[in-house]
Design an enzyme around this catalytic site. Structure first.
Site, PDB file in Angstrom:
ATOM      1  CB  CYS A 213      -1.065   0.196   1.110  1.00 35.82           C
ATOM      2  SG  CYS A 213      -0.140   0.213   2.842  1.00 35.82           S
TER       3      CYS A 213
ATOM      4  CG  HIS B  80      -4.747   0.175   3.725  1.00 32.78           C
ATOM      5  ND1 HIS B  80      -3.884  -0.845   3.136  1.00 32.78           N
ATOM      6  CD2 HIS B  80      -5.750   0.643   2.935  1.00 32.78           C
ATOM      7  CE1 HIS B  80      -4.226  -0.744   1.905  1.00 32.78           C
ATOM      8  NE2 HIS B  80      -5.348   0.087   1.652  1.00 32.78           N
TER       9      HIS B  80
ATOM     10  CG  HIS C 208      -6.547   0.534  -1.900  1.00 32.33           C
ATOM     11  ND1 HIS C 208      -6.855  -0.191  -0.733  1.00 32.33           N
ATOM     12  CD2 HIS C 208      -7.474   0.065  -2.766  1.00 32.33           C
ATOM     13  CE1 HIS C 208      -7.797  -0.938  -0.775  1.00 32.33           C
ATOM     14  NE2 HIS C 208      -8.287  -0.866  -2.025  1.00 32.33           N
TER      15      HIS C 208
END
Length: 345
Positions: free
Chosen positions: A259, A306, A318
């Site tokens: 990520c 995240h 993402h």
């Protein structure tokens, strides 16, 4: 006339078999009654998502330790080069003092103070100020240079030793985090394996539909929402070219990403350098709420474990988790929103 024969006794072997069969039947019945029911598809997905979130937390920590290791290795290499140079300079200074002593010897003997220096620690020697009176100005200057160089060399060696110890600890931490990540991913895979082929296919189809829906919503929102800066717009456009590339732990592009690897790569294409992991990317700009988000802003979820890029209309671009690829997804399905960060370059 009534028979007086004794009733026939049951066969011993037959009794044993019947008893064993009955016992097994009771055991199986009890086992079936006590066995936990098979988790539903939704329960499996919820638990798998939890394992992925835990693996991502460990991945962030792993990436941070990896970055620290690389930094330490560079610093240690620099220090070792510097120590080698300084040792060479110290050797030259000592050679010069030796030549000075040889000249004095040829001209009538070594001065007692120089002789004392050559056989003792210069630091200890120079601390005895009374000996300086018997040295020439050139000798005093040479001795002071040796003393300063020795002190500098000792300091650099101590710093290098400290960083080497830190590097050893960092490598140990890397090993632990790697094991933790693998354990979480293994648990997730075992859970997924409890699903039937049809259930797994259904889950994949649901994710694909959700991704197509998110993509459509991004397209619909393009006319309504514009990036807050040219850098944000460029970073989002760069990330969009990576859609479909796989999530890989530690991936920083251009073939795979995790990520924060995706967000760092995207901003690099826009000409802005941001740090490697989520824990430091949170400091790359001012924090903003959900209502203030603009396309290209960093968006953080799940206690900043995240990160993705806000794509507009409530969607995020993402790299989700292992087994998936870079994609658009609704903010409502990613996790707990923390805040956004606007990178100004």
């Amino acid at each position: 006339m009534a028979s007086h024969r004794r009733p026939r006794q049951p066969n011993r072997a037959r009794v044993t078999v019947l008893t064993a069969t009955a016992t097994a039947a009771v055991a199986l019945s009890a086992q079936g009654a006590n066995a936990a029911p098979k988790p539903s598809k939704s329960e499996v997905k919820a638990q798998v998502d939890k394992y992925y979130a835990e693996a991502e937390r460990a991945t962030n920590q792993y990436d941070g330790a990896k970055e620290k290791q690389q930094k330490l290795e560079k610093e240690i290499s620099r220090l070792q080069d510097k120590v080698a140079r300084e040792q060479g300079e110290l050797n030259e200074l000592r050679t010069g003092l030796g030549a000075m002593a040889s000249e004095q010897y040829r001209s009538g003997g070594i001065d007692a103070s120089v002789q004392l220096f050559l056989s003792a620690d210069p630091d200890d020697y120079l601390d005895k100020a009374s000996t300086l009176d018997s040295l020439s100005e050139q000798q005093v200057e040479s001795l002071k240079k040796v003393q300063a160089k020795q002190r500098e060399l000792a300091q650099e060696r101590a710093e290098a030793a400290e960083k080497l110890a830190d590097l050893a600890e960092t490598r140990t931490e890397l090993g632990k985090k790697k094991t933790e990540i693998q354990g979480k991913l293994s648990k997730a895979q075992k859970l997924l394996n409890t699903l039937t082929t049809a259930e797994r296919r259904q889950m994949a189809e649901e994710e694909q539909r959700a991704s197509r829906s998110a993509t459509a919503r991004v397209e619909l929102g393009k006319e309504k929402e514009v990036a807050a800066s040219g850098i944000g717009a460029a970073a989002l456009n760069a990330a969009a070219t990576q859609i479909g590339k796989p999530y890989v732990r530690g991936g920083t592009g251009p073939n795979s990403y995790d990520c924060s690897g995706l967000t760092q790569w995207a901003y690099a294409q826009a000409g802005a350098h941001i740090s490697r992991v989520t824990y430091t990317q949170v400091n790359e700009g001012p924090h903003i709420g959900m209502s203030q988000l603009k396309p290209g802003d960093l968006v953080f979820f799940n206690n900043t474990e995240h990160v993705g890029l806000y794509a507009g209309n409530g969607q995020v671009l993402h790299a989700p988790y292992p087994g998936t690829s870079v994609r658009y997804e609704s903010m409502s399905t990613i996790g707990s929103f923390q805040f956004g960060v606007r990178v100004n370059g």
